[in-house]
Design a protein around this motif. Structure first.
Motif, PDB file in Angstrom:
ATOM      1  N   ASP A 143       0.809  -1.219   0.000  1.00  0.00           N
ATOM      2  CA  ASP A 143       0.000   0.000   0.000  1.00  0.00           C
ATOM      3  C   ASP A 143       0.847   1.275   0.000  1.00  0.00           C
ATOM      4  OD1 ASP A 143      -2.127  -1.697   0.091  1.00  0.00           O
ATOM      5  OD2 ASP A 143      -2.848  -1.086   2.054  1.00  0.00           O
ATOM      6  N   GLU A 144       2.143   1.137   0.147  1.00  0.00           N
ATOM      7  CA  GLU A 144       3.075   2.263   0.112  1.00  0.00           C
ATOM      8  C   GLU A 144       2.802   3.315   1.185  1.00  0.00           C
ATOM      9  OE1 GLU A 144       3.792   3.802  -3.799  1.00  0.00           O
ATOM     10  OE2 GLU A 144       3.744   1.819  -4.687  1.00  0.00           O
ATOM     11  N   ILE A 145       2.410   2.847   2.364  1.00  0.00           N
ATOM     12  CA  ILE A 145       2.223   3.767   3.489  1.00  0.00           C
ATOM     13  C   ILE A 145       3.414   3.706   4.440  1.00  0.00           C
ATOM     14  CG2 ILE A 145      -0.289   3.859   3.347  1.00  0.00           C
ATOM     15  CD1 ILE A 145      -0.397   1.767   5.598  1.00  0.00           C
ATOM     16  N   PHE A 146       4.307   2.732   4.232  1.00  0.00           N
ATOM     17  CA  PHE A 146       5.550   2.618   4.978  1.00  0.00           C
ATOM     18  C   PHE A 146       6.534   1.839   4.122  1.00  0.00           C
ATOM     19  CE2 PHE A 146       2.780  -0.840   6.497  1.00  0.00           C
ATOM     20  CZ  PHE A 146       3.544  -1.959   6.160  1.00  0.00           C
ATOM     21  N   VAL A 147       7.789   1.832   4.555  1.00  0.00           N
ATOM     22  CA  VAL A 147       8.829   1.075   3.867  1.00  0.00           C
ATOM     23  C   VAL A 147       9.340   0.016   4.837  1.00  0.00           C
ATOM     24  CG1 VAL A 147      11.091   1.163   2.760  1.00  0.00           C
ATOM     25  CG2 VAL A 147       9.506   3.078   2.482  1.00  0.00           C
ATOM     26  N   ASP A 148       9.246  -1.246   4.436  1.00  0.00           N
ATOM     27  CA  ASP A 148       9.738  -2.334   5.273  1.00  0.00           C
ATOM     28  C   ASP A 148      11.250  -2.439   5.113  1.00  0.00           C
ATOM     29  OD1 ASP A 148      10.191  -4.650   6.711  1.00  0.00           O
ATOM     30  OD2 ASP A 148       9.322  -5.974   5.188  1.00  0.00           O
ATOM     31  N   VAL A 149      11.967  -2.178   6.182  1.00  0.00           N
ATOM     32  CA  VAL A 149      13.427  -2.284   6.171  1.00  0.00           C
ATOM     33  C   VAL A 149      13.870  -3.285   7.247  1.00  0.00           C
ATOM     34  CG1 VAL A 149      13.865  -0.011   5.165  1.00  0.00           C
ATOM     35  CG2 VAL A 149      13.661  -0.224   7.642  1.00  0.00           C
ATOM     36  N   SER A 150      13.098  -4.352   7.396  1.00  0.00           N
ATOM     37  CA  SER A 150      13.396  -5.348   8.418  1.00  0.00           C
ATOM     38  C   SER A 150      14.757  -5.989   8.217  1.00  0.00           C
ATOM     39  CB  SER A 150      12.306  -6.421   8.453  1.00  0.00           C
ATOM     40  OG  SER A 150      11.087  -5.854   8.881  1.00  0.00           O
ATOM     41  N   ASP A 151      15.202  -6.068   6.989  1.00  0.00           N
ATOM     42  CA  ASP A 151      16.554  -6.542   6.687  1.00  0.00           C
ATOM     43  C   ASP A 151      17.480  -5.329   6.801  1.00  0.00           C
ATOM     44  OD1 ASP A 151      18.971  -7.008   5.197  1.00  0.00           O
ATOM     45  OD2 ASP A 151      17.993  -8.668   4.172  1.00  0.00           O
ATOM     46  N   SER A 152      18.537  -5.426   7.576  1.00  0.00           N
ATOM     47  CA  SER A 152      19.424  -4.274   7.790  1.00  0.00           C
ATOM     48  C   SER A 152      20.030  -3.766   6.487  1.00  0.00           C
ATOM     49  CB  SER A 152      20.524  -4.609   8.793  1.00  0.00           C
ATOM     50  OG  SER A 152      21.295  -5.695   8.334  1.00  0.00           O
ATOM     51  N   ASN A 153      20.200  -4.629   5.497  1.00  0.00           N
ATOM     52  CA  ASN A 153      20.699  -4.170   4.192  1.00  0.00           C
ATOM     53  C   ASN A 153      19.682  -3.269   3.512  1.00  0.00           C
ATOM     54  OD1 ASN A 153      23.184  -5.552   4.300  1.00  0.00           O
ATOM     55  ND2 ASN A 153      22.213  -7.431   3.578  1.00  0.00           N
ATOM     56  N   ASP A 154      18.390  -3.574   3.687  1.00  0.00           N
ATOM     57  CA  ASP A 154      17.347  -2.725   3.121  1.00  0.00           C
ATOM     58  C   ASP A 154      17.416  -1.324   3.716  1.00  0.00           C
ATOM     59  OD1 ASP A 154      16.392  -4.894   1.672  1.00  0.00           O
ATOM     60  OD2 ASP A 154      14.796  -5.354   3.114  1.00  0.00           O
ATOM     61  N   LEU A 155      17.616  -1.229   5.008  1.00  0.00           N
ATOM     62  CA  LEU A 155      17.700   0.064   5.683  1.00  0.00           C
ATOM     63  C   LEU A 155      18.900   0.853   5.173  1.00  0.00           C
ATOM     64  CD1 LEU A 155      16.812   2.111   7.796  1.00  0.00           C
ATOM     65  CD2 LEU A 155      18.056   0.783   9.504  1.00  0.00           C
ATOM     66  N   SER A 156      20.039   0.228   5.119  1.00  0.00           N
ATOM     67  CA  SER A 156      21.253   0.900   4.643  1.00  0.00           C
ATOM     68  C   SER A 156      21.091   1.384   3.208  1.00  0.00           C
ATOM     69  CB  SER A 156      22.433  -0.055   4.751  1.00  0.00           C
ATOM     70  OG  SER A 156      23.598   0.546   4.260  1.00  0.00           O
ATOM     71  N   ASN A 157      20.563   0.529   2.349  1.00  0.00           N
ATOM     72  CA  ASN A 157      20.352   0.902   0.944  1.00  0.00           C
ATOM     73  C   ASN A 157      19.354   2.041   0.818  1.00  0.00           C
ATOM     74  OD1 ASN A 157      22.122  -1.082   0.051  1.00  0.00           O
ATOM     75  ND2 ASN A 157      20.495  -2.578  -0.285  1.00  0.00           N
ATOM     76  N   PHE A 158      18.273   1.971   1.575  1.00  0.00           N
ATOM     77  CA  PHE A 158      17.243   2.999   1.476  1.00  0.00           C
ATOM     78  C   PHE A 158      17.793   4.369   1.876  1.00  0.00           C
ATOM     79  CE2 PHE A 158      13.763   5.659   2.640  1.00  0.00           C
ATOM     80  CZ  PHE A 158      12.832   5.401   1.644  1.00  0.00           C
ATOM     81  N   ILE A 159      18.484   4.416   2.998  1.00  0.00           N
ATOM     82  CA  ILE A 159      19.009   5.702   3.475  1.00  0.00           C
ATOM     83  C   ILE A 159      20.052   6.255   2.519  1.00  0.00           C
ATOM     84  CG2 ILE A 159      20.336   6.805   5.321  1.00  0.00           C
ATOM     85  CD1 ILE A 159      18.794   5.023   7.277  1.00  0.00           C
ATOM     86  N   SER A 160      20.885   5.411   1.959  1.00  0.00           N
ATOM     87  CA  SER A 160      21.918   5.907   1.051  1.00  0.00           C
ATOM     88  C   SER A 160      21.338   6.427  -0.263  1.00  0.00           C
ATOM     89  CB  SER A 160      22.964   4.827   0.775  1.00  0.00           C
ATOM     90  OG  SER A 160      22.410   3.758   0.052  1.00  0.00           O
ATOM     91  N   ILE A 161      20.209   5.891  -0.694  1.00  0.00           N
ATOM     92  CA  ILE A 161      19.603   6.298  -1.969  1.00  0.00           C
ATOM     93  C   ILE A 161      18.674   7.501  -1.794  1.00  0.00           C
ATOM     94  CG2 ILE A 161      17.971   5.562  -3.762  1.00  0.00           C
ATOM     95  CD1 ILE A 161      19.123   2.718  -3.380  1.00  0.00           C
ATOM     96  N   ASN A 162      17.940   7.543  -0.702  1.00  0.00           N
ATOM     97  CA  ASN A 162      16.897   8.554  -0.493  1.00  0.00           C
ATOM     98  C   ASN A 162      17.333   9.579   0.544  1.00  0.00           C
ATOM     99  OD1 ASN A 162      14.378   7.427  -1.973  1.00  0.00           O
ATOM    100  ND2 ASN A 162      15.302   5.683  -0.940  1.00  0.00           N
TER     101      ASN A 162
END
Length: 124
Positions: free
Chosen positions: A72-91
């Motif tokens: 639904d794009e109301i949040f971003v699931d970053v449960s995997d620590s790599n997802d969190l790192s990638n998201f912050i570095s890109i956005n």
């Protein structure tokens, strides 16, 4: 706490509302209260599900909630620590949520009641 971010386990409702409103990024557990507050403030939180297998919660209701609403794009699931790192570095700035509310909670409520009843009966 440092000049760029605040990390805490708990805060007052007033501080909670203030931090959500002033934040560029909100990184939190996948709790409905946090997500709802973020949506009311036009924020799309980064969420990490607390899991039963890691002894972080009594069941997997956050995982189930996340799986139900992640498209639904109301949040971003970053449960995997790599997802969190990638998201912050890109956005550099967080995208806005697709809407400012959660719809159709009935299936989630039914699932939560099933889990609670199963736990109370000792089958969990």
């Amino acid at each position: 706490k440092n000049k760029n971010w605040n990390i805490f386990d708990f805060c007052s409702k007033e501080d909670f509302d203030y931090y959500i409103k002033k934040s560029d990024f909100v990184i939190s557990h996948c709790g409905v209260g946090v997500i709802t507050n973020c949506l009311k403030n036009n924020k799309k939180p980064l969420v990490i599900t607390r899991k039963f297998k890691n002894n972080e919660h009594i069941n997997n209701h956050q995982v189930e909630f996340c799986n139900h609403y992640k498209n639904d794009e109301i949040f971003v699931d970053v449960s995997d620590s790599n997802d969190l790192s990638n998201f912050i570095s890109i956005n550099k700035k967080l995208l806005k949520p697709s809407r400012n509310y959660i719809t159709d909670l009935k299936p989630l409520k039914i699932k939560i009641f099933e889990i609670i009843n199963k736990q109370l009966k000792g089958n969990g």
